[in-house]
Design a protein around this motif. Structure first.
Motif, PDB file in Angstrom:
ATOM      1  N   LYS A 107     -27.816  21.834 -51.843  1.00 45.60           N
ATOM      2  CA  LYS A 107     -27.661  20.588 -52.582  1.00 45.60           C
ATOM      3  C   LYS A 107     -26.262  20.361 -53.124  1.00 45.60           C
ATOM      4  CE  LYS A 107     -32.509  20.267 -54.081  1.00 45.60           C
ATOM      5  NZ  LYS A 107     -33.416  20.122 -55.242  1.00 45.60           N
ATOM      6  N   GLU A 108     -25.441  21.412 -53.167  1.00 41.99           N
ATOM      7  CA  GLU A 108     -24.142  21.289 -53.824  1.00 41.99           C
ATOM      8  C   GLU A 108     -23.008  21.892 -52.996  1.00 41.99           C
ATOM      9  OE1 GLU A 108     -25.577  21.580 -58.501  1.00 41.99           O
ATOM     10  OE2 GLU A 108     -24.841  23.374 -57.465  1.00 41.99           O
ATOM     11  N   ILE A 109     -21.802  21.407 -53.279  1.00 35.82           N
ATOM     12  CA  ILE A 109     -20.567  22.025 -52.805  1.00 35.82           C
ATOM     13  C   ILE A 109     -19.906  22.598 -54.050  1.00 35.82           C
ATOM     14  CG2 ILE A 109     -18.346  21.671 -51.672  1.00 35.82           C
ATOM     15  CD1 ILE A 109     -19.530  19.249 -50.262  1.00 35.82           C
ATOM     16  N   ARG A 110     -19.995  23.893 -54.210  1.00 36.00           N
ATOM     17  CA  ARG A 110     -19.509  24.543 -55.426  1.00 36.00           C
ATOM     18  C   ARG A 110     -18.095  25.051 -55.218  1.00 36.00           C
ATOM     19  NH1 ARG A 110     -25.055  27.960 -56.906  1.00 36.00           N
ATOM     20  NH2 ARG A 110     -26.360  26.099 -57.268  1.00 36.00           N
ATOM     21  N   LEU A 111     -17.173  24.487 -55.991  1.00 36.43           N
ATOM     22  CA  LEU A 111     -15.765  24.850 -55.878  1.00 36.43           C
ATOM     23  C   LEU A 111     -15.357  25.772 -57.019  1.00 36.43           C
ATOM     24  CD1 LEU A 111     -14.164  21.396 -54.940  1.00 36.43           C
ATOM     25  CD2 LEU A 111     -15.087  23.168 -53.416  1.00 36.43           C
ATOM     26  N   ASP A 112     -14.610  26.792 -56.672  1.00 33.99           N
ATOM     27  CA  ASP A 112     -14.094  27.751 -57.648  1.00 33.99           C
ATOM     28  C   ASP A 112     -13.058  27.045 -58.523  1.00 33.99           C
ATOM     29  OD1 ASP A 112     -12.958  29.822 -59.051  1.00 33.99           O
ATOM     30  OD2 ASP A 112     -12.168  30.870 -57.295  1.00 33.99           O
ATOM     31  N   SER A 113     -13.312  26.999 -59.821  1.00 29.89           N
ATOM     32  CA  SER A 113     -12.437  26.267 -60.738  1.00 29.89           C
ATOM     33  C   SER A 113     -11.007  26.803 -60.739  1.00 29.89           C
ATOM     34  CB  SER A 113     -13.003  26.312 -62.162  1.00 29.89           C
ATOM     35  OG  SER A 113     -13.180  27.646 -62.605  1.00 29.89           O
ATOM     36  N   SER A 114     -10.836  28.115 -60.557  1.00 25.77           N
ATOM     37  CA  SER A 114      -9.486  28.679 -60.563  1.00 25.77           C
ATOM     38  C   SER A 114      -8.682  28.198 -59.358  1.00 25.77           C
ATOM     39  CB  SER A 114      -9.547  30.211 -60.579  1.00 25.77           C
ATOM     40  OG  SER A 114     -10.162  30.716 -59.408  1.00 25.77           O
ATOM     41  N   ARG A 115      -9.345  28.058 -58.203  1.00 27.54           N
ATOM     42  CA  ARG A 115      -8.653  27.560 -57.013  1.00 27.54           C
ATOM     43  C   ARG A 115      -8.345  26.078 -57.160  1.00 27.54           C
ATOM     44  NH1 ARG A 115      -8.733  31.128 -52.414  1.00 27.54           N
ATOM     45  NH2 ARG A 115      -7.953  29.327 -51.260  1.00 27.54           N
ATOM     46  N   VAL A 116      -9.277  25.334 -57.784  1.00 30.86           N
ATOM     47  CA  VAL A 116      -9.049  23.907 -58.012  1.00 30.86           C
ATOM     48  C   VAL A 116      -7.861  23.714 -58.941  1.00 30.86           C
ATOM     49  CG1 VAL A 116      -9.992  21.828 -59.086  1.00 30.86           C
ATOM     50  CG2 VAL A 116     -11.408  23.187 -57.535  1.00 30.86           C
ATOM     51  N   GLU A 117      -7.773  24.533 -59.981  1.00 28.09           N
ATOM     52  CA  GLU A 117      -6.659  24.424 -60.926  1.00 28.09           C
ATOM     53  C   GLU A 117      -5.331  24.765 -60.260  1.00 28.09           C
ATOM     54  OE1 GLU A 117      -7.711  26.985 -64.111  1.00 28.09           O
ATOM     55  OE2 GLU A 117      -9.397  25.746 -64.778  1.00 28.09           O
ATOM     56  N   ALA A 118      -5.370  25.689 -59.306  1.00 28.78           N
ATOM     57  CA  ALA A 118      -4.141  26.095 -58.617  1.00 28.78           C
ATOM     58  C   ALA A 118      -3.698  25.068 -57.589  1.00 28.78           C
ATOM     59  CB  ALA A 118      -4.343  27.449 -57.942  1.00 28.78           C
ATOM     60  N   THR A 119      -4.645  24.285 -57.077  1.00 31.25           N
ATOM     61  CA  THR A 119      -4.311  23.279 -56.062  1.00 31.25           C
ATOM     62  C   THR A 119      -4.843  21.916 -56.524  1.00 31.25           C
ATOM     63  OG1 THR A 119      -6.329  23.860 -54.816  1.00 31.25           O
ATOM     64  CG2 THR A 119      -4.274  24.946 -54.162  1.00 31.25           C
ATOM     65  N   SER A 120      -6.025  21.556 -56.048  1.00 31.27           N
ATOM     66  CA  SER A 120      -6.689  20.313 -56.448  1.00 31.27           C
ATOM     67  C   SER A 120      -8.083  20.320 -55.848  1.00 31.27           C
ATOM     68  CB  SER A 120      -5.916  19.087 -55.948  1.00 31.27           C
ATOM     69  OG  SER A 120      -5.937  19.038 -54.531  1.00 31.27           O
ATOM     70  N   VAL A 121      -8.935  19.417 -56.313  1.00 27.79           N
ATOM     71  CA  VAL A 121     -10.281  19.297 -55.737  1.00 27.79           C
ATOM     72  C   VAL A 121     -10.158  18.974 -54.250  1.00 27.79           C
ATOM     73  CG1 VAL A 121     -12.377  17.887 -55.670  1.00 27.79           C
ATOM     74  CG2 VAL A 121     -11.453  18.633 -57.865  1.00 27.79           C
TER      75      VAL A 121
END
Length: 240
Positions: A107-121
């Motif tokens: 049901k979800e696409i779960r993104l690692d917040s640390s990777r998102v912070e280092a790059t972007s969604v």
């Protein structure tokens, strides 16, 4: 591959098109897609490109109109938490959180917040799509290469604008569009079978289609689905 932009007048309408030289092409063809009309010419062959376009004028104008309609159907993706993106034909919600690694659930696409912070969604989402596409496509390609009795050397994951896949008989490379992961599993299987069948038959002749039909009996329906719904399998509409 060398390209050049040209314009030809067809039935009173100015039509812009791109000429692309290809070492892989065995014959002259016209590709139509979201980004316009492309005339593909085998490397080393001399042709009057305007004449080719004029000969297929009715088809070219219909395709241009068709893709203009498709552009209106393209979804506007927002790269933020809570947005919905399709995976294997089912919509999944983008969730950013403290997880060990980015992954996809039912049901979800779960993104690692640390990777998102280092790059972007957007960047992390595309990276995950490409990773999942490579894993899934590799598994299905392995299956169908054994079933069809054909081989390939490597898989390339690309973001082709006008094609969902291709196969190079010259070097055995199977290229697949990562956005194909947005389609349902049976549509993905059709594209993989289609491209692998080119390992046996380079052109779209009767023997080619018989081989495809042996493994995807309703291939025509799958092909039509892609033609009609391909514009919705968009990752970033701003790049189309």
């Amino acid at each position: 591959m060398p390209t050049a932009e040209r314009t030809v007048t067809i039935q009173g309408e100015a039509v812009a098109y791109e000429v692309r030289r290809s070492e892989e092409a065995s014959q002259v063809r016209i590709d139509a897609g979201m980004d316009g009309i492309t005339l593909v010419v085998p490397e080393g062959r001399e042709v009057n490109t305007d004449e080719v376009m004029l000969e297929k004028g009715d088809w070219v104008l219909k395709q241009r109109e068709r893709f203009a309609r498709y552009r209106d159907q393209m979804p506007e993706r927002r790269f933020e938490e809570g947005e919905m993106f399709p995976v294997l034909g089912a919509e999944r919600e983008v969730v950013v959180g403290n997880v060990l690694f980015s992954h996809i659930t039912e049901k979800e696409i779960r993104l690692d917040s640390s990777r998102v912070e280092a790059t972007s969604v957007k960047e992390e989402l595309e990276r995950l799509y490409r990773e999942e596409a490579r894993n899934y496509f590799t598994e299905r390609a392995k299956h169908f290469s054994e079933v069809l009795g054909v081989g390939y050397e490597q898989i390339q994951i690309r973001n082709q604008k006008t094609r969902w896949g291709s196969y190079s008989q010259r070097n055995g490379t199977l290229s697949l569009n990562f956005r194909l992961l947005m389609a349902s599993a049976d549509v993905i299987d059709y594209v993989i079978v289609h491209e692998l069948a080119h390992a046996e038959h380079p052109n779209h002749g009767p023997r080619f289609w018989r081989l495809v039909e042996q493994h995807v009996p309703d291939y025509e329906a799958k092909n039509e689905w892609l033609k009609e719904n391909g514009p919705r399998l968009v990752f970033d509409a701003s790049t189309v």
